[in-house]
Design an enzyme around this catalytic site. Structure first.
Site, PDB file in Angstrom:
ATOM      1  N   PHE A   1       1.222  -1.288  -0.330  1.00  0.00           N
ATOM      2  CA  PHE A   1      -0.543  -0.288   0.336  1.00  0.00           C
ATOM      3  C   PHE A   1       0.341   1.326   0.131  1.00  0.00           C
ATOM      4  CE2 PHE A   1      -2.489  -3.648   1.912  1.00  0.00           C
ATOM      5  CZ  PHE A   1      -3.620  -2.779   1.333  1.00  0.00           C
TER       6      PHE A   1
ATOM      7  N   CYS B   1      -0.194   3.283 -10.368  1.00  0.00           N
ATOM      8  CA  CYS B   1      -1.672   2.217 -10.123  1.00  0.00           C
ATOM      9  C   CYS B   1      -3.039   2.979 -10.311  1.00  0.00           C
ATOM     10  CB  CYS B   1      -1.264   3.144  -8.189  1.00  0.00           C
ATOM     11  SG  CYS B   1       0.171   1.917  -8.245  1.00  0.00           S
TER      12      CYS B   1
ATOM     13  N   LYS C   1      -4.439   1.827 -13.870  1.00  0.00           N
ATOM     14  CA  LYS C   1      -4.274   0.652 -14.181  1.00  0.00           C
ATOM     15  C   LYS C   1      -5.185  -0.101 -13.400  1.00  0.00           C
ATOM     16  CE  LYS C   1      -0.621  -1.249 -13.049  1.00  0.00           C
ATOM     17  NZ  LYS C   1      -1.076  -2.042 -11.768  1.00  0.00           N
TER      18      LYS C   1
END
Ligand code: NAD
Length: 436
Positions: A152, A260, A263
């Site tokens: 994360f 990120c 996508k």
């Protein structure tokens, strides 16, 4: 513990360096020879604050090394993290070519028990596919376990994010693997979410989609605010102070970018579709974000009237501050659209200039913000780098042909800009004349 990290990019290199900092012996592997040669010379392949120092310290201490040789990483490690890229295909589906290749190569190399950890962001059930692939290709009798451990961290703050996560997510199937991963993560005093592999995989896509949704939500409120003369910054404050909602990811602007969110949204929409779930909500989140770039160019056009042969100065190219990453950065689309309208673009970014030179054509790259401002018909701000906030406005104004700033990140206070005699256009805030 002996650890191998396959794929030494933004996630792999940070993962490897941080685990070595915690006392583990780590080999970071990548199939990009240039990247590994650079790393061996102490040169970072991308900009990430604090990473160079961390790598140098742990290489010196003999805890961190680099290789192009997957076999070397596999043989010397108990735990193997897969951290290769999972880019989007045209259709939005995640391209798992690198993941599959690594799984096959690991299988052909393992001689003894390993824990294979999926660190890359992957569609749900990828863990099952990796497992099947390894089972098919490994020597008979060799044991291994699969774990999903999504990451994360966010670029620009990656080391601190990795070392101080809100939670660690571990999806596993055996007690043996669980014990090893719990030992590895023992120094982290944070909640561990224990679950099965599929749920762990879904947690990552659900988290990124939720964060993207917050951004598209506040940006729609910004569009509405502009129509009715309200102030989105105050609205975000009022909404975000509700602890059930939270203040993060409620900054209106030109939208999200990076490797990120876009996508992963596309991949999650595709995953849901294949499972027979039409995730209309996320399609809208994606569309709203895409529209923001067009709307922003329209704002620039409205501010200077006709863009043909106007000089537009761009401050900020990376998709967020403290990184040189230009993947899906709004600045790239915005600059190309401005150029299509005939604008002459000058640009500066504190870290992303080298990458930008490869991606953008016919842009004049400048040494600093003041050089960008010289002779510009307007300035546009596309990344909220701290150094832009402390620019000398008086000097900027003297250098520009016309004192117009279109701020895609709401970096400045409109009143401050009025006092500095700029025509200032921002996102979701009333024009200065309407402000009390
Ligand atoms: P990246 O492109 O920076 O790094 C991927 C690395 O994998 C590259 O160095 C590439 O050379 C290497 N690689 C590709 N194929 C390989 C192979 N067959 N063998 C060895 N190395 C290979 O990507 P990234 O940003 O580090 O992302 C990696 C994964 O982590 C992605 O799934 C991404 O979605 C996820 N993720 C990224 C972030 C982020 O902020 N960048 C955060 C969380 C999760």
């Amino acid at each position: 513990m002996n650890i191998g990290v396959i794929g030494s990019g933004h996630v792999g290199l940070v993962t490897g360096s941080c685990f070595s900092e915690l006392g583990n012996k780590v080999i970071c592997m990548d199939d990009d020879q240039q990247k590994i040669e650079k790393l061996k010379r102490g040169v970072m392949p991308f900009y990430e604050p604090g990473l160079e120092e961390l790598v140098e310290k742990n290489v010196k201490a003999g805890r961190l090394s680099f290789t192009n040789n997957l076999k070397e990483a596999v043989e010397n490690s108990l735990v193997l993290f897969i951290a290769v890229g999972t880019p989007s295909k045209e259709s939005g589906e995640a391209d798992l070519t690198a993941v599959e290749r690594v799984a096959t190569e690991i299988a052909r190399t393992i001689q003894e028990y390993k824990v294979i950890v999926e660190k890359s962001t992957v569609p749900v059930e990828t863990g099952l596919w990796i497992k099947r692939t390894i089972e098919r290709n490994k020597p008979a009798g060799t044991e291994f376990d699969m774990v999903s451990n999504p990451e994360f961290l966010s670029e620009g703050n990656a080391i601190s994010d990795f070392m101080n996560p809100d939670r660690i997510v571990l999806g596993f199937e055996t007690v043996r693997a669980k014990k090893i991963l719990f030992d590895l993560y023992a120094p982290f005093q944070v909640p561990i979410v224990e679950t099965d592999i599929q749920s762990a995989e879904l947690i990552k896509h659900a988290s990124n989609s939720f964060l993207s949704m917050k951004i598209s939500f506040i940006n729609t409120i910004a569009t509405l605010s502009e129509k009715v003369g309200a102030d989105v910054v105050k609205i975000a404050e009022g909404v975000g102070l509700d602890r059930r909602i939270g203040k993060h990811f409620l900054n209106a602007g030109v939208g999200f970018g990076g490797s990120c969110f876009g996508k992963d949204l596309s991949a999650f929409i595709d995953i849901a579709q294949k499972a027979g779930v039409d995730f209309e909500l996320l399609k809208e989140v994606k569309q709203i974000n895409q529209d923001l770039r067009r709307q922003f160019v329209k704002k620039v056009k409205e501010a200077v009237w006709n863009l043909n042969e106007k000089t537009v100065g761009v401050l900020g190219l990376s998709f967020k501050p403290d990184t040189d990453d230009l993947r899906d950065a709004p600045a790239i689309d915005v600059i190309r659209s401005l150029q299509e309208e005939g604008a002459l673009v000058k640009a500066y970014d504190p870290a992303a200039m080298a990458n930008a030179r490869h991606l953008l054509k016919n842009v004049t790259f400048c040494q600093d913000s003041y050089e960008v401002a010289r002779g510009a018909d307007c300035l546009v701000i596309l990344t909220e780098w701290k150094e832009f906030k402390t620019l000398n406005l008086k000097r900027l104004k003297t250098l520009m042909s016309r004192p117009i700033i279109i701020d895609g990140r709401n970096l400045f206070d409109p009143d401050q800009m009025r006092k500095a005699h700029f025509r200032y256009v921002s996102i979701g805030r009333p024009p200065i004349s309407e402000r009390k």
